[in-house]
Design a protein around this motif. Structure first.
Motif, PDB file in Angstrom:
ATOM      1  N   ARG A   1      -2.922   3.904  -0.826  1.00 12.42           N
ATOM      2  CA  ARG A   1      -1.917   4.584  -1.664  1.00 12.42           C
ATOM      3  C   ARG A   1      -2.291   6.031  -1.958  1.00 12.42           C
ATOM      4  O   ARG A   1      -1.468   6.780  -2.502  1.00 12.42           O
TER       5      ARG A   1
ATOM      6  N   ARG B   1      -0.788  -8.340  -6.627  1.00 15.74           N
ATOM      7  CA  ARG B   1      -1.190  -8.304  -8.031  1.00 15.74           C
ATOM      8  C   ARG B   1      -1.350  -6.889  -8.562  1.00 15.74           C
ATOM      9  O   ARG B   1      -1.569  -6.687  -9.742  1.00 15.74           O
TER      10      ARG B   1
ATOM     11  N   PHE C   1     -10.300  -3.408  -0.859  1.00 16.14           N
ATOM     12  CA  PHE C   1      -9.000  -3.358  -1.538  1.00 16.14           C
ATOM     13  C   PHE C   1      -8.140  -2.303  -0.862  1.00 16.14           C
ATOM     14  O   PHE C   1      -7.692  -1.349  -1.476  1.00 16.14           O
TER      15      PHE C   1
ATOM     16  N   GLY D   1       0.820  -1.207   0.000  1.00 15.76           N
ATOM     17  CA  GLY D   1       0.000   0.000   0.000  1.00 15.76           C
ATOM     18  C   GLY D   1       0.853   1.254   0.000  1.00 15.76           C
ATOM     19  O   GLY D   1       0.390   2.320   0.393  1.00 15.76           O
TER      20      GLY D   1
ATOM     21  N   LEU E   1      -7.587  -2.831 -12.556  1.00 10.94           N
ATOM     22  CA  LEU E   1      -7.555  -2.683 -11.107  1.00 10.94           C
ATOM     23  C   LEU E   1      -8.969  -2.532 -10.578  1.00 10.94           C
ATOM     24  O   LEU E   1      -9.856  -2.070 -11.301  1.00 10.94           O
ATOM     25  N   PRO E   2      -9.222  -2.889  -9.333  1.00 12.48           N
ATOM     26  CA  PRO E   2     -10.557  -2.686  -8.753  1.00 12.48           C
ATOM     27  C   PRO E   2     -10.990  -1.222  -8.843  1.00 12.48           C
ATOM     28  O   PRO E   2     -12.163  -0.926  -8.978  1.00 12.48           O
TER      29      PRO E   2
ATOM     30  N   GLY F   1       0.886  -4.472  -8.435  1.00  6.98           N
ATOM     31  CA  GLY F   1       2.199  -3.860  -8.411  1.00  6.98           C
ATOM     32  C   GLY F   1       2.786  -3.954  -7.017  1.00  6.98           C
ATOM     33  O   GLY F   1       2.220  -3.392  -6.086  1.00  6.98           O
TER      34      GLY F   1
ATOM     35  N   VAL G   1      -5.197  -2.217   0.256  1.00 10.06           N
ATOM     36  CA  VAL G   1      -3.810  -1.985  -0.185  1.00 10.06           C
ATOM     37  C   VAL G   1      -3.735  -0.984  -1.334  1.00 10.06           C
ATOM     38  O   VAL G   1      -2.720  -0.332  -1.525  1.00 10.06           O
TER      39      VAL G   1
ATOM     40  N   THR H   1       9.723  -3.845 -12.720  1.00 12.10           N
ATOM     41  CA  THR H   1      10.078  -4.838 -11.689  1.00 12.10           C
ATOM     42  C   THR H   1       8.851  -5.587 -11.161  1.00 12.10           C
ATOM     43  O   THR H   1       8.970  -6.657 -10.588  1.00 12.10           O
ATOM     44  N   SER H   2       7.658  -4.985 -11.357  1.00 15.90           N
ATOM     45  CA  SER H   2       6.442  -5.677 -10.899  1.00 15.90           C
ATOM     46  C   SER H   2       5.257  -5.166 -11.689  1.00 15.90           C
ATOM     47  O   SER H   2       4.969  -3.968 -11.689  1.00 15.90           O
ATOM     48  N   LYS H   3       4.566  -6.078 -12.376  1.00 18.61           N
ATOM     49  CA  LYS H   3       3.428  -5.696 -13.213  1.00 18.61           C
ATOM     50  C   LYS H   3       2.134  -5.756 -12.413  1.00 18.61           C
ATOM     51  O   LYS H   3       1.852  -6.764 -11.764  1.00 18.61           O
ATOM     52  N   ALA H   4       1.348  -4.689 -12.480  1.00 19.86           N
ATOM     53  CA  ALA H   4       0.011  -4.724 -11.868  1.00 19.86           C
ATOM     54  C   ALA H   4      -0.958  -5.329 -12.873  1.00 19.86           C
ATOM     55  O   ALA H   4      -0.721  -5.293 -14.085  1.00 19.86           O
ATOM     56  N   LEU H   5      -2.059  -5.887 -12.381  1.00 11.66           N
ATOM     57  CA  LEU H   5      -3.098  -6.419 -13.261  1.00 11.66           C
ATOM     58  C   LEU H   5      -3.589  -5.303 -14.178  1.00 11.66           C
ATOM     59  O   LEU H   5      -3.652  -4.147 -13.764  1.00 11.66           O
TER      60      LEU H   5
ATOM     61  N   ARG I   1       5.864   3.866  -9.096  1.00 10.50           N
ATOM     62  CA  ARG I   1       4.734   3.197  -9.732  1.00 10.50           C
ATOM     63  C   ARG I   1       4.278   4.005 -10.941  1.00 10.50           C
ATOM     64  O   ARG I   1       4.326   5.221 -10.919  1.00 10.50           O
TER      65      ARG I   1
ATOM     66  N   GLU J   1       0.038   1.367 -11.775  1.00 11.54           N
ATOM     67  CA  GLU J   1       0.444   0.797 -10.479  1.00 11.54           C
ATOM     68  C   GLU J   1       1.583  -0.211 -10.579  1.00 11.54           C
ATOM     69  O   GLU J   1       2.037  -0.719  -9.555  1.00 11.54           O
ATOM     70  N   SER J   2       2.032  -0.485 -11.832  1.00 12.60           N
ATOM     71  CA  SER J   2       3.221  -1.345 -11.957  1.00 12.60           C
ATOM     72  C   SER J   2       4.434  -0.575 -11.438  1.00 12.60           C
ATOM     73  O   SER J   2       4.455   0.655 -11.453  1.00 12.60           O
ATOM     74  N   PHE J   3       5.433  -1.310 -10.972  1.00  8.13           N
ATOM     75  CA  PHE J   3       6.680  -0.685 -10.528  1.00  8.13           C
ATOM     76  C   PHE J   3       7.690  -0.666 -11.673  1.00  8.13           C
ATOM     77  O   PHE J   3       7.879  -1.693 -12.333  1.00  8.13           O
TER      78      PHE J   3
END
Lengths: 512, 512
Positions: free
Chosen positions: B227, A471, B221, A299, B186-187, A473, B223, B179-183, B98, B146-148
């Motif tokens: 943010r 999921r 949600f 978060g 997102l909700p 990020g 998390v 480094t990290s993919k978000a879906l 992000r 929201e991906s990093f």
């Protein structure tokens, strides 16, 4: 006046006016005790009667409950016992404290040692017309140990040093009132509880048997036990250690948060040890904050500090975003323990830069010393202590980090090593041969997390929300947990974790 | 370059090179969507193929998991997005953040807004030989929100102000790795969750329907929800409020301690709401630390600060020795809330010295305003709010203390008034019409405590150890408890306690 009241149970007979104890034969003893009791009763009645007749009776006695129910503020100022010193000479002060000991010297002189926190002061009553009556001396010296009293008196400075009190002044009592009476017979005396094992041993060798208070008795009457200077010190240190940890972390951009303690369903994907009913819904007690603290990192709270207290253990949990390597987490541990310099109880040996050894190196050292351990298993307590000794011998430090633990012995959320799947990106911190911190890089990839959870037999449904958090990020992150009681225990070189918990509860003890 | 990427879902069509959306008739829409999907698939395959053929492919793409498992430290230095300003002009920096939004402008230009904490920076990719390929622009602008990503680029300072980001510089991208993919879906979008109710209202009046994220969706949600800048702020404030409270109290000689959470038998003499099994022994969850914190006071810890977190409520419990009047406890409350000056969200009205009214005076004020309340009962929430308004009107303060509550509405350990047994030495502190603190002088006399417990129907056996603690000499004492979430809610004038808890759990919600 520099006569010393006794500090233990020995009777001091050499002072002027002291009545030697009546020695009666065993046969006559019972009858004597009976008479004694009757005598006491008569004396008590006589004292009450004579007190009524005493024109000074306003200056001593018990404070009525009504007077302690917040009657309008009197404007009186209490002076802390610890602050009364020679600069107060000839001044009148009002102090409040517990009776540590009392001792009459004849009928005209009485000593009262008053305690407040770690400080004690000797108070003296000497019969004098219009100031102190015999009844007043009797009242003061009959007060039970641990009772609370208010004493107003004039500060005097005796010629000889005072051995039986911390403050090197005496208080010439003018007024003495009791606000709370302790039972005549306490489960144990604070003085006995405060004595060190070596002191008891030394006295025994000199032929004197001093009272020894067992750990169990101490814990049964913990409110008495924590009054000893040592326990007061431990409590203060614990509070300070927690605060220094917090302050350091907050200064580094961490924020303190609190996570839920009641969770729906089963706890953390594992067995629900503590199930309960929450208004008709089955819930369980959280056993760690691991999953929630990682969710908070997802978060966008980059650096989190989580104080927790679960099942008789106070933890400081740290979770932080890392750039690329979990050594960043270990670096933080180094800085955090800079506070160890402030508490030089037993000279603690450590170099400026904390020693870091791989688990493999640790196993090798043990092997060379003839201790066989499973190379991919965990170290037991005995092996940890042995390794602590080996490290101290070889590297001269009692504080070191062992990292890259076998994968199989760490939790499912631990990140595997990039080049060797048998090891993990994890570490433990050792202090005087015992583990005080456990930390690691965590898995931030949801697919790897699922496969790890599955191979550990964890019910995926129970950690669904946790996995989902990665999921949207997820940052690279890692963290660690510190056991506050363990840190203080090892700082102070204490031998039992119960000594650093105010109310230790365990399998056998759930009270007080 | 000062083109702005859009910040909400409206499509900006005026820029050079932007492709206007294809408008198809309803009948043809379905077919078109089908074709569209096929096209996307073909494009994705083509992109992968062309990327392989791209000599610049090293400069963009996804970081492999292995590269994030703490491979040896690279020595690279990440710069905080919030620190990148004009002084960095022409310098190359590496940032991690992000994806807030991405936007292609034709095939040769792409915008990426990167977020880190409360800070955002606009990153630009412009196709140029040997630097940026069309594939790289496509990769960057296809990244999900929201991906990093790690971006290395050169800082430039545009002429016009940048509206869509906090940092007034741009980053000319050279390298971009995820480094990290978000879906992809997102909700909800953080931008939507961050929008204020008035802004949604204003847009609606201008004929524009903006997304509204309900409280329930937010908490489902959490998390994502935490943010938002507002939630990041609340979490920081909460951490700060707790720390300021702690620091003030520690500076006044308080020490922080932790009390047991699992108790044998039934809890605090009352009904055991939370029973559970502890390795075969029936135990219950402590619902407050009241009894233990008083026992600690009996153990000569004169001033205690007890952080606690029980059943979704973070409390700071204070217990202290008093000299003679519980106003000493109220004085501490005054000093503690000096911190309110530091957070002037909504101008909070209060005088230098906190207003203190007796409960009787409060009841009288309500009566005069036509609100009938039981003179010896408790105030309900409505009456408390009404009284808050009346006090604000009459005394011009939103922060006041109501003291001397009826005896019948306070717990058994509360000290009765010395001159009126119908009232007690207790107080509540109100802040913006709501109670935030409850405190009192406690009974320190074991006999009075027993009679009080009995008349409240409490099983004496269950509080035996507690009562015994007062038999070994007990100091006059009092204390109070503060609800951290409530304080922050009222400081920030928020309307729901759930907004100040990171993971609020209640009767209906026990997840996440």
């Amino acid at each position: 006046m520099s006569l010393q009241p006794e500090n233990n149970s020995k009777v001091a007979e050499e002072e002027e006016g002291a009545t030697p104890p009546t020695l009666s034969k065993k046969a006559a003893k019972k009858e004597a005790m009976k008479l004694e009791k009757l005598k006491h009763q008569q004396e008590a009645a006589a004292a009450a009667a004579s007190r009524e007749a005493d024109p000074l009776s306003e200056n001593y006695g018990e404070v009525s409950l009504q007077d302690m129910q917040s009657k309008p503020v009197s404007g009186r100022i209490w002076t802390e016992i610890g602050s009364v010193n020679e600069s107060f000479k000839d001044k009148t002060v009002l102090v409040r404290g517990r009776i540590q000991t009392t001792r009459p010297v004849g009928k005209n002189i009485g000593f009262v040692v008053l305690r407040d926190g770690g400080f004690t002061i000797q108070c003296v009553l000497t019969v004098a017309e219009n100031l102190i009556s015999r009844q007043m001396v009797k009242f003061a010296t009959s007060l039970t140990s641990e009772s609370f009293v208010d004493i107003e008196g004039i500060v005097s400075v005796p010629d000889a040093p005072i051995k039986g009190a911390t403050q090197q002044v005496e208080l010439q009592v003018r007024i003495i009132h009791c606000t709370s009476k302790a039972l005549p017979k306490l489960p144990f005396n604070i003085v006995d509880a405060a004595r060190s094992e070596p002191d008891i041993e030394k006295a025994l060798q000199a032929g004197e048997q001093l009272a020894h208070v067992t750990q169990d008795t101490r814990l049964n009457f913990r409110v008495l036990d924590i009054r000893t200077p040592a326990n007061q010190g431990i409590i203060s240190i614990q509070s300070q250690v927690e605060e220094k940890f917090r302050q350091y972390l907050l200064s580094k951009g961490f924020r303190g948060i609190h996570t839920p303690k009641l969770l729906a369903g089963s706890s953390e994907g594992g067995a629900s040890v503590f199930r309960l009913d929450y208004k008709g819904r089955p819930v369980c007690l959280a056993q760690s904050q691991q999953l929630h603290k990682q969710m908070v990192i997802c978060g966008d709270c980059k650096r989190r500090l989580h104080p927790r207290h679960l099942c008789e253990f106070t933890g400081l949990d740290v979770e932080m975003v890392i750039n690329e390597h979990y050594s960043e987490v270990m670096d933080l541990v180094d800085c955090l323990f800079a506070i160890r310099k402030q508490y030089p109880f037993e000279p603690l040996k450590y170099p400026r830069k904390t020693l870091r050894l791989t688990y493999e190196e640790g196993v090798q050292m043990l092997k060379e010393a003839g201790v066989e351990v499973q190379p991919l298993g965990d170290l037991n307590t005995e092996a940890e202590r042995k390794l602590g000794k080996l490290v101290l011998e070889k590297y001269g430090t009692e504080f070191y980090i062992l990292y890259q633990y076998p994968f199989a012995v760490r939790p499912f959320y631990t990140m595997p090593c990039y080049d060797n799947p048998e090891y993990s990106n994890s570490f433990d911190v050792f202090f005087r041969g015992e583990e005080i911190i456990s930390g690691a890089q965590r898995v931030h990839d949801p697919e790897l997390l699922i496969s790890r959870a599955q191979s550990c037999g964890i019910n995926l449904k129970s950690i669904e929300k946790y996995i989902d958090a990665f999921r949207y990020g997820a940052p690279l992150h890692g963290g660690f947990g510190v056991g506050l009681e363990r840190v203080v225990m090892l700082f102070c070189a204490l031998n039992n974790i119960r000594k650093t918990s105010v109310f230790p509860h365990d399998l056998k003890r759930l009270e007080p």
